[in-house]
Every structure is written in structure tokens, then in C-alpha cells.
Design a protein around this motif. Structure first.
Motif, PDB file in Angstrom:
ATOM      1  N   VAL A 277      33.486  29.552  40.757  1.00 46.03           N
ATOM      2  CA  VAL A 277      34.076  29.055  39.442  1.00 46.03           C
ATOM      3  C   VAL A 277      34.054  27.592  39.520  1.00 46.03           C
ATOM      4  N   SER A 278      33.548  27.171  38.461  1.00 46.74           N
ATOM      5  CA  SER A 278      33.438  25.542  38.393  1.00 46.74           C
ATOM      6  C   SER A 278      34.533  25.214  37.028  1.00 46.74           C
ATOM      7  N   ALA A 279      35.414  24.413  37.301  1.00 49.15           N
ATOM      8  CA  ALA A 279      36.450  23.950  36.623  1.00 49.15           C
ATOM      9  C   ALA A 279      36.901  22.596  37.017  1.00 49.15           C
ATOM     10  N   ASN A 280      37.526  21.810  36.115  1.00 46.02           N
ATOM     11  CA  ASN A 280      38.306  20.663  36.205  1.00 46.02           C
ATOM     12  C   ASN A 280      39.535  20.483  35.183  1.00 46.02           C
ATOM     13  N   PRO A 281      40.621  20.472  35.654  1.00 40.46           N
ATOM     14  CA  PRO A 281      41.385  20.798  36.949  1.00 40.46           C
ATOM     15  C   PRO A 281      41.149  22.171  37.350  1.00 40.46           C
ATOM     16  N   PRO A 282      41.613  22.358  38.411  1.00 40.35           N
ATOM     17  CA  PRO A 282      41.499  23.668  39.213  1.00 40.35           C
ATOM     18  C   PRO A 282      42.139  24.598  38.482  1.00 40.35           C
ATOM     19  N   PRO A 283      41.346  25.907  38.060  1.00 40.10           N
ATOM     20  CA  PRO A 283      41.755  26.889  37.189  1.00 40.10           C
ATOM     21  C   PRO A 283      42.768  27.786  37.777  1.00 40.10           C
ATOM     22  N   GLN A 284      43.527  28.638  37.003  1.00 42.71           N
ATOM     23  CA  GLN A 284      44.202  29.500  37.480  1.00 42.71           C
ATOM     24  C   GLN A 284      43.412  31.052  37.252  1.00 42.71           C
ATOM     25  N   VAL A 285      43.705  31.795  38.094  1.00 42.40           N
ATOM     26  CA  VAL A 285      42.793  33.101  38.010  1.00 42.40           C
ATOM     27  C   VAL A 285      43.654  34.250  38.259  1.00 42.40           C
ATOM     28  N   ALA A 286      42.994  35.261  37.850  1.00 39.11           N
ATOM     29  CA  ALA A 286      43.688  36.655  37.825  1.00 39.11           C
ATOM     30  C   ALA A 286      42.357  37.772  37.675  1.00 39.11           C
ATOM     31  N   TRP A 287      42.715  38.801  38.562  1.00 39.26           N
ATOM     32  CA  TRP A 287      41.775  39.815  38.435  1.00 39.26           C
ATOM     33  C   TRP A 287      42.447  40.724  37.555  1.00 39.26           C
ATOM     34  N   ARG A 288      41.365  41.548  36.830  1.00 36.21           N
ATOM     35  CA  ARG A 288      41.840  42.561  35.943  1.00 36.21           C
ATOM     36  C   ARG A 288      41.028  43.709  36.241  1.00 36.21           C
ATOM     37  N   ILE A 289      41.508  44.916  36.668  1.00 35.55           N
ATOM     38  CA  ILE A 289      40.992  46.064  37.246  1.00 35.55           C
ATOM     39  C   ILE A 289      41.521  47.101  36.175  1.00 35.55           C
ATOM     40  N   ALA A 290      40.856  47.792  35.430  1.00 37.41           N
ATOM     41  CA  ALA A 290      41.315  48.908  34.414  1.00 37.41           C
ATOM     42  C   ALA A 290      42.718  48.057  33.866  1.00 37.41           C
ATOM     43  N   ASP A 291      44.011  48.784  34.286  1.00 32.39           N
ATOM     44  CA  ASP A 291      45.165  48.533  33.656  1.00 32.39           C
ATOM     45  C   ASP A 291      46.096  47.696  34.626  1.00 32.39           C
ATOM     46  N   LYS A 292      45.467  47.088  35.652  1.00 28.93           N
ATOM     47  CA  LYS A 292      45.863  46.341  36.815  1.00 28.93           C
ATOM     48  C   LYS A 292      45.594  45.122  36.656  1.00 28.93           C
ATOM     49  N   MET A 293      46.446  44.053  36.551  1.00 29.02           N
ATOM     50  CA  MET A 293      46.140  42.396  36.717  1.00 29.02           C
ATOM     51  C   MET A 293      46.776  42.064  37.924  1.00 29.02           C
ATOM     52  N   ILE A 294      45.945  41.550  38.913  1.00 29.57           N
ATOM     53  CA  ILE A 294      46.286  41.045  40.119  1.00 29.57           C
ATOM     54  C   ILE A 294      46.056  39.621  40.239  1.00 29.57           C
ATOM     55  N   VAL A 295      47.026  38.771  40.589  1.00 29.06           N
ATOM     56  CA  VAL A 295      47.019  37.432  40.777  1.00 29.06           C
ATOM     57  C   VAL A 295      47.251  37.047  42.217  1.00 29.06           C
ATOM     58  N   PRO A 296      46.183  36.212  42.676  1.00 27.72           N
ATOM     59  CA  PRO A 296      46.208  35.666  44.063  1.00 27.72           C
ATOM     60  C   PRO A 296      47.605  34.957  44.240  1.00 27.72           C
ATOM     61  N   PRO A 297      48.100  35.056  45.376  1.00 27.48           N
ATOM     62  CA  PRO A 297      47.520  36.078  46.448  1.00 27.48           C
ATOM     63  C   PRO A 297      48.442  37.248  46.503  1.00 27.48           C
ATOM     64  N   LEU A 298      47.784  38.349  46.219  1.00 26.57           N
ATOM     65  CA  LEU A 298      48.561  39.770  45.996  1.00 26.57           C
ATOM     66  C   LEU A 298      47.919  40.876  46.372  1.00 26.57           C
ATOM     67  N   THR A 299      48.146  41.715  46.774  1.00 29.01           N
ATOM     68  CA  THR A 299      47.778  43.013  47.197  1.00 29.01           C
ATOM     69  C   THR A 299      48.510  44.168  46.406  1.00 29.01           C
ATOM     70  N   THR A 300      47.636  44.919  46.090  1.00 27.68           N
ATOM     71  CA  THR A 300      48.452  46.251  45.230  1.00 27.68           C
ATOM     72  C   THR A 300      49.144  46.823  46.149  1.00 27.68           C
ATOM     73  N   LYS A 301      50.169  47.725  45.602  1.00 29.66           N
ATOM     74  CA  LYS A 301      50.877  48.670  46.373  1.00 29.66           C
ATOM     75  C   LYS A 301      50.344  49.728  47.156  1.00 29.66           C
ATOM     76  N   ASP A 302      49.122  50.277  46.655  1.00 29.69           N
ATOM     77  CA  ASP A 302      48.377  51.225  47.324  1.00 29.69           C
ATOM     78  C   ASP A 302      47.214  50.495  48.237  1.00 29.69           C
ATOM     79  N   LYS A 303      47.290  49.008  48.260  1.00 28.81           N
ATOM     80  CA  LYS A 303      46.563  48.436  49.276  1.00 28.81           C
ATOM     81  C   LYS A 303      45.116  48.364  48.883  1.00 28.81           C
ATOM     82  N   LYS A 304      44.751  49.032  47.847  1.00 29.99           N
ATOM     83  CA  LYS A 304      43.392  49.167  47.402  1.00 29.99           C
ATOM     84  C   LYS A 304      42.794  47.803  47.058  1.00 29.99           C
TER      85      LYS A 304
END
Length: 408
Positions: A277-304
């Protein structure tokens, strides 16, 4: 000393004085001046000429006026023969009077030579040619300066349309005035440069400056230097000749188009999906998988899924990772969305993964194809060795062979 010397000297002086008056009273034609302006260094030599377009001359007069003091050098044919002039340190220069040329050679340039030298050539038909040479003593210009507020270069925003910036760079003390070159990083700037201008400051310094007008800095320029360089013959390699200012361009995260799925080496194992990812200033990121949103640093409960913190690859470039545990067939049908945002906007990256596991496809894998291709030459070599060996033992014959048995 020869008593006639003083008489000849005074007679010659009177004649030359009369010729000077004659020249001043006659109409003149413009002389041919090959180099009307030249730069010279104090302590070095230089030369310059005037010409009558090939018409033979019999006398020429050079005059230099500096700070109210006038120097007159009259040159006749005798001076041409010996190469000297009545003034010490100034010698005749050029192809000769018969070629219609008269010049001055200065062996040791001094500050007083920094002036306009007027030349007057008189031909055998009393025609007069007149010209001038401006001799400028080379003087080092002072280190350039940005004379406008360059703080704007630290707060540029890449938007549409992109704001335009104007920056002025100048220097003083150079003779002749220096030239300026502009660079963004190592790329020379050729657009947006205005004509040179001159001004005198309160200290009496004569400045030459140039403005880079309405230049469009873009996100690719972030972190580079805007550089203004002097170009001048008096500058040595070690002389200061550059001023630079760092450019800071803020811009939103840049989305990338992924036209093909990211290949997973094999299913049944963990796999980490990386996105730059190219950006200035550094971005905030989040992964969206189906109905789940994962913000670093995070591991889902099922550790998937595990979202890693961003890793700085280079200035303005960040690697964002998502680990997928035990990749299965159903994971190949999912669209993995990475959302990145900062103060200047946001972007979304849509990615999918695919597997080329040969055990799942039932076809020939890439490794199998390579093995097959490599196996064919090996097989041909083995066959060739068998044929040679059997023929050498007489166990195998071909039609037309003199050793062929009778029953064939």
C-alpha cells in the motif's frame, strides 16, 4: 639613447592624435566583431579583435574607459611586425592589417580591464570601421538561495486538480550572471521556468533570479529534493553551487488492480497474503472477509485469520499481511478486501486466491510437465547407447549392412 628616438616618438604621437581627431570627425561603418562579449579571469590571458571585413587597414585605435580613466592604445604596422603596443602588457593580436584585422592580447588580465573596449580601424582609403568589445571579469556567484517561502514544499497535497506551487531561486555577485538549472531529485525541470529577472537589494547586491511558476508536484515527488543549481565558468568543482529543499506530498492510499488471483502453493497449509500500500501519511488498514472485519494486529477467535502490523518496505510504501490458516477449497471462493485510509482519502483492494495443487486437479502438474520434458531427452540417450552397443557386438543389423545374416 638615440637622440632621434624622442623626436620620432613625439612625431608619431602627434600623427596619431591627429588621426584620432580625424576618426572622431568622420562617419563610421560598423566593424566586424567576432566576439562582442567575453568573460576573462583575473591573472589569466585573453584576446579580442575587430575587423574591416577583409579591407586592408593601416592603423587601429583601441580605447578603454574605466572609472573616469581613459586608456588609448594606437597600433600601426610597426607594432604589427614586432607584436607589441605602446602599452606594456598589451600586445597586437590577429592575422594582420593586410587581412583587415586588429586585436589586443592581454597577457595578465586585471580588474581595470573589466570595461567596454572601443575599436576604430582606418583603411588605406580612409574608410573608418568602428566596433566594441565588452570584457567582463569572471566573478564567482554566491551560493543560490530560495527567495520565496519554501515551507509550502513541506505541505503539498496530491489532489485533483493538483495545487500549483511557485518557487523563486536566485544568486548575486556573479559576473557574468550565472545560469540556473532546476531538478526534482535527479530529474531536470524544463517546464514552468520563467525568464531571468534582475534586482538590487538594500545592500547593493545585484541579484539574478528565476521563478519556477505553477509547477505540479505529484505523489511520486514525495521525499525528493527540489534543487536549484548554479552554472558558471568561475565555479570550481568544490564551490557551493546548489540549494535544495525537501518535498513533502501528502496523498491518499493508492489502490492497485489485481487482474489474476494470487496463487497459493498448496491447500491444507497456512498461507500469508501480502499487499503493498502506497500512502502518505501511513494509512490505517483493516481486512474485511465476509461479515468479519480484522484490524491489525488481531487474530480471529477461530484462529482462521491473523492480520499483521504493517511493515515499511520503503518511504511511503507499506506491506500489509493476512495469514490464512489451513487453506481449504472453500477459501478459494472468498474475496478478501483490504481497506486503507488516511486523512486524504481511502482505497479498497479486492483479492482472491487460487490453488494449483496437482493432487486436487487430477491433471498433469507443472512439476510433472517439467519431469516429462526432461525425461524425453534422457530416454533418447539410453536408446542411442543400446543401439551402439548391440551393433558393436553384432547383435543388431540394419538393411544394407555387409554383416547382415543370410536369413534376413
Amino acid at each position: 639613447m638615440n637622440p632621434w628616438y624622442h623626436q620620432i616618438f613625439w612625431i608619431t604621437s602627434l600623427v596619431l592624435a591627429g588621426l584620432t581627431e580625424l576618426v572622431n570627425s568622420q562617419s563610421t561603418f560598423p566593424a566586424k566583431v567576432p566576439v562582442p562579449e567575453l568573460a576573462a579571469k583575473v591573472g589569466y590571458s585573453t584576446n579580442f579583435t575587430c575587423g574591416s571585413y577583409g579591407v586592408p587597414i593601416f592603423i587601429c585605435i583601441w580605447e578603454r574607459q574605466k572609472d573616469g580613466k581613459k586608456l588609448t592604445i594606437s597600433i600601426n604596422e610597426e607594432s604589427v611586425k614586432v607584436g607589441t603596443t605602446p602599452e606594456q602588457g598589451y600586445e597586437f593580436y590577429g592575422p594582420g592589417f593586410d587581412k583587415g584585422s586588429c586585436g589586443i592580447f592581454i597577457k595578465d588580465v586585471k580588474e581595470d580591464d573589466n570595461a567596454v573596449w572601443d575599436c576604430k580601424l582606418i583603411t588605406l582609403k580612409a574608410t573608418i570601421y568602428q566596433g566594441a568589445v565588452r570584457v567582463g571579469i569572471l566573478k564567482k556567484p554566491h551560493k543560490p538561495e530560495f527567495s520565496t517561502n519554501v515551507g509550502q514544499l513541506n505541505n503539498l497535497v496530491d489532489t485533483e486538480p493538483l495545487p500549483k506551487s511557485s518557487v523563486t531561486c536566485g544568486s548575486y555577485g556573479g559576473q557574468p550572471p550565472p545560469k540556473l538549472k532546476w531538478f526534482v531529485g535527479n530529474d531536470e525541470v524544463t517546464e514552468g521556468l520563467q525568464p531571468y529577472e534582475n534586482t538590487t537589494d538594500s545592500s547593493g547586491h545585484n541579484w539574478i533570479y528565476q521563478t519556477l511558476e505553477n509547477y505540479k508536484f505529484r505523489m511520486q515527488d514525495n521525499g525528493k529534493n527540489l534543487r536549484c543549481l548554479l552554472v558558471h565558468d568561475a565555479l570550481s568543482e568544490n564551490d557551493p553551487k546548489e540549494v535544495a529543499e525537501k518535498i513533502t506530498v501528502f496523498y491518499k492510499p493508492q489502490a492497485q488492480a489485481f487482474t489474476t488471483p494470487v496463487l497459493v502453493p498448496t491447500t491444507g497449509k497456512d498461507f500469508t497474503l501480502w499487499v503493498n500500500v502506497s500512502a502518505n501519511p501511513p494509512p490505517q488498514v483493516a481486512w474485511r472477509i465476509a461479515d468479519k472485519m480484522i484490524v491489525p494486529p488481531l487474530t480471529t477467535k477461530d484462529k482462521k485469520y491473523t492480520a499483521y502490523n504493517m511493515v515499511e518496505v520503503s518511504p511511503d510504501l507499506w506491506a500489509v499481511g493476512l495469514q490464512i490458516q489451513d487453506v481449504q477449497e472453500e477459501d478459494l471462493a472468498i474475496t478478501y478486501k483490504l481497506e486503507a485510509r488516511n486523512l486524504y482519502g481511502n482505497a479498497q483492494y479486492d483479492l482472491r486466491i487460487d490453488s494449483k495443487n496437482p493432487e486436487e486437479g487430477g491433471g498433469v502438474s507443472a512439476g510433472g510437465i517439467v519431469g516429462l520434458v526432461l525425461g524425453i531427452p534422457a530416454l533418447l540417450i539410453i536408446i542411442a547407447v543400446i543401439v551402439v552397443y548391440t551393433r558393436a557386438q553384432g547383435l543388431l543389423c540394419f538393411k544394407g549392412d555387409s554383416q547382415m545374416p543370410d536369413f534376413l
